[in-house]
Every structure is written in structure tokens, then in C-alpha cells.
Design a protein around this motif. Structure first.
Motif, PDB file in Angstrom:
ATOM      1  N   LEU A  27       0.894  -1.129  -0.304  1.00 26.13           N
ATOM      2  CA  LEU A  27      -0.345   0.323   0.112  1.00 26.13           C
ATOM      3  C   LEU A  27       0.478   1.426  -0.097  1.00 26.13           C
ATOM      4  O   LEU A  27       0.255   1.955   0.352  1.00 26.13           O
ATOM      5  N   THR A  65      -7.531   1.618   4.563  1.00 31.51           N
ATOM      6  CA  THR A  65      -7.550   0.000   3.426  1.00 31.51           C
ATOM      7  C   THR A  65      -7.933  -1.468   4.056  1.00 31.51           C
ATOM      8  O   THR A  65      -8.288  -2.353   3.734  1.00 31.51           O
ATOM      9  N   ARG A  68     -10.101  -3.677   5.559  1.00 29.61           N
ATOM     10  CA  ARG A  68     -11.252  -4.247   4.228  1.00 29.61           C
ATOM     11  C   ARG A  68      -9.968  -5.059   3.632  1.00 29.61           C
ATOM     12  O   ARG A  68     -10.652  -6.357   3.115  1.00 29.61           O
ATOM     13  N   LEU A  82     -12.829  -3.228  -6.371  1.00 30.59           N
ATOM     14  CA  LEU A  82     -13.469  -1.764  -6.210  1.00 30.59           C
ATOM     15  C   LEU A  82     -13.883  -0.045  -6.279  1.00 30.59           C
ATOM     16  O   LEU A  82     -14.537  -0.826  -7.399  1.00 30.59           O
ATOM     17  N   ILE A  86     -12.738   4.626  -6.252  1.00 33.15           N
ATOM     18  CA  ILE A  86     -11.163   4.223  -5.130  1.00 33.15           C
ATOM     19  C   ILE A  86     -10.479   4.369  -7.048  1.00 33.15           C
ATOM     20  O   ILE A  86      -9.022   4.312  -6.492  1.00 33.15           O
TER      21      ILE A  86
END
Length: 195
Positions: A27, A65, A68, A82, A86
Motif C-alpha cells: 500500500l 484499506t 478491508r 473496488l 477508489i
């Protein structure tokens, strides 16, 4: 995919926890990419506040995130897609962070002393030839389902992807060359002290 997450769920606690390191770190790849190039051959920013601006959006997205991602692994929904906004934000982030990283590398290169420019010229070449073509491809992955634009779809076409493979190898080869030949990752302050 479903098979991989099923294997992950079946792992003991420690190996399962270790898998979260790459899962969360991916990420932060975009700000890491920018930071790497914003520090070569010297830091782009002297103050701290620009780094706060660079890292804050990515850290906020990672914090949003992460729960999730946990849900996808341990309680996956039937449909894993998604939301459109996003996908748009991630595609824009690819362009801003990756494009910004290459621009930062060019700016710090132009600011550096002439002897440093000679050492970094090969890296500049490899970064722009090997990485710049990846930017529209990565953005197109996220934007492709949001538009029927032939331009966006060209950047995710098989022909373009195959060309990317040949171009990308320039970057690791050039990076390895400047590390081995010119030792560009050393701390300039340390080399000054040795001199």
C-alpha cells in the motif's frame, strides 16, 4: 484469489502474521517510489512539511484499506470489486507519485554538482526509459474499467505490455551499474569525512 486466501486463513498465527508485512507494505509502494527518487542524488526537500504532504495521503489510504484487506482474507465477500472512485484515486496516485518521483529525480539531478551529474546520468536514462512507460500502464489498469477511451485501453493492450517488458530491464541494469561503478547509494557526508 480465493484459493490463496483460503491457504492463508489455514496458516498458524505467526506465518499468517508475517504475510501481512508485504500485504500492508504494498500500500506504500507509491510514496516509497517517490521518496527513493526524491533522495537521489540529494534530498529534494530540506524541510519536513513537504514529506508530510507526500506521505499523508498514502498513510490515510493504507489506514482506510487495511481493515478491508483483513476482511478480504478472513471473511471475503462474494463479489470483490473496488468502487469506481477508489480505482480513479489509485490511478491518479500512480501518475502523481510515479511521475512526481521521476520529476524529483530530474530536479535533484539538475541541482547536483557536475561530478555527481556524470555519475547519475546512466540512472536518469534507465529510470525514464524503463519506468516512465510503466506509469500509463499502471494507471490504465485502474482506469480501464471506468472509460471506453481508446487511449487508456491502448496502454493496457497486449502489444504495449510486451513492449514494457523489454523497456523495463533498462532500469535495474542502469541502477545496478551506477551502484557498482559509482557507489551512488553511499552517504556523501561519509565520503567527505573519509577524504
Amino acid at each position: 484469489d480465493a484459493e490463496t486466501t483460503a491457504i492463508w486463513r489455514g496458516l498458524p498465527i505467526l506465518p499468517g502474521a508475517l504475510l501481512w508485512i508485504p500485504q500492508i507494505s504494498h500500500l506504500l509502494l507509491l510514496p516509497l517510489f517517490f521518496t527513493f527518487f526524491a533522495l537521489l542524488p540529494g534530498p529534494l526537500f530540506k524541510a519536513r512539511w513537504p514529506w508530510v504532504i507526500v506521505w499523508s495521503p498514502a498513510l490515510l489510504v493504507a489506514a482506510w484499506t487495511s481493515p478491508r484487506l483483513y476482511e478480504q482474507i478472513y471473511d471475503p465477500p462474494l463479489v470483490q470489486e473496488l468502487p469506481a472512485w477508489i480505482r480513479f484515486v489509485i490511478g491518479a496516485g500512480v501518475i502523481l507519485y510515479c511521475g512526481g518521483g521521476l520529476v524529483a529525480l530530474l530536479i535533484t539531478y539538475r541541482r547536483s554538482a557536475l561530478q555527481d551529474r556524470a555519475r547519475f546520468r546512466i540512472l536518469i536514462f534507465g529510470a525514464f526509459v524503463g519506468l516512465a512507460p510503466l506509469i500509463p500502464f499502471l494507471a490504465g489498469i485502474f482506469w480501464g474499467t471506468l472509460t471506453q477511451s481508446s487511449l487508456v485501453w491502448f496502454f493496457v493492450s497486449d502489444a504495449y505490455r510486451h513492449a514494457l517488458v523489454g523497456l523495463f530491464v533498462f532500469f535495474p541494469i542502469c541502477l545496478a551499474y551506477v551502484i557498482v561503478r559509482h557507489n551512488v547509494l553511499r552517504d556523501p557526508a561519509q565520503s567527505d569525512r573519509k577524504a
